[in-house]
Write an enzyme that holds these catalytic residues in place. Structure first.
Site, short mmCIF file in Angstrom:
data_model
loop_
_atom_site.label_atom_id
_atom_site.label_comp_id
_atom_site.label_asym_id
_atom_site.label_seq_id
_atom_site.Cartn_x
_atom_site.Cartn_y
_atom_site.Cartn_z
N CYS A 165 0.80 -1.22 0.00
CA CYS A 165 0.00 0.00 0.00
C CYS A 165 0.83 1.27 0.00
O CYS A 165 0.28 2.37 -0.05
CB CYS A 165 -0.95 -0.01 1.18
SG CYS A 165 -1.96 -1.52 1.25
N HIS A 305 -2.95 7.75 5.92
CA HIS A 305 -3.22 6.42 5.37
C HIS A 305 -4.59 5.95 5.84
O HIS A 305 -5.36 5.43 5.05
CB HIS A 305 -2.11 5.46 5.81
CG HIS A 305 -2.14 4.14 5.12
ND1 HIS A 305 -2.11 4.03 3.74
CD2 HIS A 305 -2.18 2.87 5.59
CE1 HIS A 305 -2.14 2.75 3.39
NE2 HIS A 305 -2.19 2.03 4.50
N GLU A 316 -0.97 5.07 13.59
CA GLU A 316 -0.72 6.26 12.78
C GLU A 316 -1.13 7.53 13.51
O GLU A 316 -0.43 8.55 13.46
CB GLU A 316 -1.46 6.15 11.45
CG GLU A 316 -1.18 7.30 10.51
CD GLU A 316 -1.85 7.16 9.16
OE1 GLU A 316 -1.39 7.84 8.21
OE2 GLU A 316 -2.83 6.40 9.04
N LYS A 334 -10.11 7.55 2.44
CA LYS A 334 -10.55 6.16 2.30
C LYS A 334 -11.97 5.94 2.84
O LYS A 334 -12.61 4.94 2.50
CB LYS A 334 -9.59 5.20 3.00
CG LYS A 334 -8.25 5.04 2.31
CD LYS A 334 -7.39 4.00 3.02
CE LYS A 334 -6.06 3.78 2.32
NZ LYS A 334 -5.12 4.91 2.49
N HIS A 339 -10.13 1.34 0.26
CA HIS A 339 -8.67 1.19 0.21
C HIS A 339 -8.27 0.62 -1.15
O HIS A 339 -8.49 -0.55 -1.43
CB HIS A 339 -8.22 0.27 1.34
CG HIS A 339 -6.74 0.27 1.57
ND1 HIS A 339 -5.83 0.81 0.67
CD2 HIS A 339 -5.99 -0.23 2.60
CE1 HIS A 339 -4.61 0.65 1.15
NE2 HIS A 339 -4.68 0.03 2.31
N PHE A 398 1.70 -3.62 3.86
CA PHE A 398 2.10 -4.94 4.33
C PHE A 398 3.60 -5.14 4.03
O PHE A 398 4.10 -4.68 3.00
CB PHE A 398 1.31 -6.02 3.61
CG PHE A 398 -0.12 -6.17 4.08
CD1 PHE A 398 -0.61 -5.48 5.16
CD2 PHE A 398 -0.98 -7.02 3.40
CE1 PHE A 398 -1.92 -5.63 5.58
CE2 PHE A 398 -2.29 -7.19 3.81
CZ PHE A 398 -2.76 -6.49 4.90
#
Length: 410
Positions: A165, A305, A316, A334, A339, A398
């Site tokens: 991502c 994010h 975050e 998002k 996402h 990831f």
């Protein structure tokens, strides 16, 4: 506040194809409205999670021509349409540019999952001779950059970044290096992903990544909310045209914003979970600020994010508060788009540039009760007008990949 001598690059063109809209203008209007796009997905019917943020009304045959469309997996189709939009938006014409000075860097993570799954079904049902000879070139991740270069006659460097991502953000950061080094005069940079297939969505479900709000999909993506339970899988593409500021000025074109800083790092912690201390993300963010030559107090806005997962959002949120304090207006788009995986960093960099350009921060959709562990200033309900000069876009992937971009008003 920014030092152009450090190597800023100008964003002169934007192309977006997301569930929020088929171009940048429609997508921007939708995220500013705060209206989510998640909905039941007929292609996922019967699965434990049967909803997504799929691009509506995308007709590849009409947009690319039937002969071209059938040779391309959907993630490549999305990227080419977005790239054509971006090039036109920048006032450039591939028929007249020096293609040897044009580069392409595109983020992608999962490749042509629709192609692989369809061809595997054919193989099991009808045997080897039923498998398309185009299976491999359609399914390979790198082919999105290859096909895009072919489409726009870009003969400079081309490559795919595959850092989950964070892929789209890393693509933009590396594209900036091509311009700063003098290797290219124009770079098309961004990300594309289309992995809304039964096997992929089931895999994400089994690992506990997706929201299970089947009864109300529109409310499922709820970044930073106390009741969040996972992200909503989406598809999309975001392509930005990047040039040196002096070249953009010489052409007399509009500049949405400048990319002035980039930082990246690795958690080296876990395959899918973020380091709960946020140390890796903090390193990337501080590196981006240092690269831009700006202080934490200079940052007016963050497009976070903000995945809507329990672990990501609290980690975050703590890092953003620790590094940037209480001043920035923070959002996660998002909540509207879902996402888009490898495309997320590029899509959100485009929205960050538009926020600076319009002096407007989109609300975070579905945020009704802020997680008490998150102490950030997050607009909800309606977009917030603000005098924005410096903004940050963050991406985490990831594998422990972290990336941060710093953008400044043009």
């Amino acid at each position: 506040m920014t030092d152009s001598s450090r190597g800023a690059v100008a964003i002169t063109g934007l192309g977006l194809v997301t569930a929020a809209g088929l171009d940048a203008r429609a997508g921007w209007e939708r995220v500013c409205s705060g209206r989510p796009t998640a909905a039941p997905d007929p292609q996922l019917a019967g699965l434990p999670v049967d909803f997504s943020c799929r691009v509506p009304g995308f007709d590849a045959g009409a947009l690319l021509g039937p002969a071209s469309a059938w040779r391309l997996d959907r993630f490549t189709q999305l990227a080419i349409v977005a790239a054509r939009q971006a090039v036109a938006d920048a006032g450039l014409d591939p028929r007249s540019w020096d293609g040897a000075r044009v580069g392409v860097i595109v983020g992608n993570s999962l490749g042509g999952t629709a192609t692989w799954e369809e061809q595997h079904r054919r193989f099991l049902k009808d045997g080897a001779r039923s498998v398309s000879p185009l299976t491999v070139p359609m399914g390979m991740s790198n082919m999105v950059a290859g096909h895009l270069a072919i489409d726009v006659k870009a003969y400079g460097p081309s490559m795919v970044t595959s850092t989950a991502c964070a892929s789209g953000s890393n693509a933009i950061g590396l594209a900036r290096d091509l311009l700063r080094s003098g290797t290219c005069d124009v770079v098309l940079a961004g990300g594309a992903e289309s992995a809304l297939t039964p096997a992929t969505v089931t895999g994400l479900t089994r690992m506990g990544g997706l929201s299970g709000r089947r009864e109300d999909p529109a409310s499922a993506s709820r970044p930073f909310d106390a009741a969040r339970d996972g992200f909503v899988a989406a598809e999309g593409a975001g392509i930005l045209v990047l040039e040196r500021p002096e070249d953009a000025r010489a052409r007399g074109v509009r500049v949405y914003a400048d990319v002035v800083g980039f930082g990246w790092s690795s958690d080296a912690h876990h395959a899918t979970a973020p380091d709960p201390t946020g140390a890796g993300m903090e390193r990337a963010l501080r590196a981006a600020l240092a690269d831009a030559g700006v202080g934490a107090r200079d940052v007016d806005h963050v497009n976070a994010h903000g995945t809507s997962t329990p672990l990501n959002d609290v980690t975050e949120g703590r890092v953003l508060r620790r590094v940037l304090g209480e001043r920035p207006l923070v959002t996660s788009t998002k909540g509207v788009t879902g996402h888009t995986l490898a495309a997320a960093g590029a899509v959100e960099a485009a929205f960050t540039a538009l926020a600076l350009h319009h002096r407007l921060v989109p609300p975070t959709a579905n945020l009704t009760e802020l997680d008490p562990e998150i102490d950030l200033d997050i607009p909800t309900g309606t977009a917030a007008k603000a005098d924005l000069e410096v903004a940050v876009s963050t991406s985490l992937g990831f594998g422990g990949h972290n990336a941060a971009l710093v953008l400044a008003a043009a």
